[in-house]
Motif scaffolding. Structure first.
Motif, short mmCIF file in Angstrom:
data_model
loop_
_atom_site.label_atom_id
_atom_site.label_comp_id
_atom_site.label_asym_id
_atom_site.label_seq_id
_atom_site.Cartn_x
_atom_site.Cartn_y
_atom_site.Cartn_z
N ASP A 1 8.56 -8.52 -4.19
CA ASP A 1 7.84 -8.80 -5.44
C ASP A 1 7.41 -7.52 -6.14
O ASP A 1 7.32 -7.49 -7.37
N ASN A 2 7.14 -6.45 -5.39
CA ASN A 2 6.82 -5.17 -6.01
C ASN A 2 8.00 -4.62 -6.80
O ASN A 2 7.82 -4.00 -7.85
N ILE A 3 9.19 -4.85 -6.30
CA ILE A 3 10.39 -4.39 -7.00
C ILE A 3 10.53 -5.12 -8.33
O ILE A 3 10.73 -4.50 -9.38
N GLN A 4 10.40 -6.45 -8.29
CA GLN A 4 10.54 -7.23 -9.50
C GLN A 4 9.45 -6.89 -10.52
O GLN A 4 9.73 -6.74 -11.71
N THR A 5 8.21 -6.78 -10.06
CA THR A 5 7.11 -6.45 -10.96
C THR A 5 7.28 -5.06 -11.55
O THR A 5 7.06 -4.85 -12.75
N GLY A 6 7.68 -4.09 -10.73
CA GLY A 6 7.93 -2.74 -11.22
C GLY A 6 9.03 -2.68 -12.25
O GLY A 6 8.94 -1.97 -13.25
N LYS A 7 10.08 -3.47 -12.03
CA LYS A 7 11.19 -3.51 -12.98
C LYS A 7 10.73 -4.12 -14.32
O LYS A 7 11.04 -3.58 -15.38
N ILE A 8 9.98 -5.20 -14.25
CA ILE A 8 9.49 -5.84 -15.48
C ILE A 8 8.55 -4.90 -16.24
O ILE A 8 8.66 -4.75 -17.46
#
Length: 99
Positions: A59-66
Motif C-alpha cells: 500500500d505504501n507503493i501505491q500511495t507513493g505512486k499516486i
C-alpha cells in the motif's frame, strides 16, 4: 515475519515531498521529487512481484505512486501558470508606450 518492501517507504516519502515542495517552496522543482518517487515505486513494485509472499507494505507503493503523480500534475500546472504570468508581463511591457 514479513518485512517491508525495500524502497516502499522511500516512494511514499518522495511522493509527499513532491506535493509539499510544489505547493510551499520550489514550485515546478517539486517535479524532480515526483520522478524520484515514481522511480522508487517502480523498483519496489518489481521487487514485490519477484517475492510476493515475503514482504508487506504494498500500500505504501501505491500511495507513493499516486502522490507522486499528483505532485507532478501540480508542478506542471504551476509551471504553465508561471509561463503565462511572465508572458503577460513581457507582453504588457512590449506593447506599453512609455513617453
Amino acid at each position: 515475519m514479513e518485512e517491508k518492501i525495500p524502497g516502499s517507504s522511500n516512494a511514499l516519502t518522495f511522493g509527499i515531498l513532491s506535493i509539499v515542495l510544489t505547493l510551499f517552496c520550489c514550485g515546478p522543482f517539486g517535479a524532480i521529487f515526483s520522478f524520484i518517487g515514481l522511480n522508487y515505486a517502480k523498483k519496489a513494485k518489481a521487487f514485490h512481484e519477484a517475492n510476493p509472499g515475503n514482504y508487506s507494505g504494498y500500500d505504501n507503493i501505491q500511495t507513493g505512486k499516486i502522490l507522486s503523480y499528483i505532485g507532478l500534475a501540480l508542478s506542471v500546472i504551476l509551471l504553465i501558470l508561471t509561463i503565462i504570468y511572465f508572458g503577460l508581463i513581457i507582453a504588457f511591457f512590449a506593447t506599453a508606450d512609455f513617453q
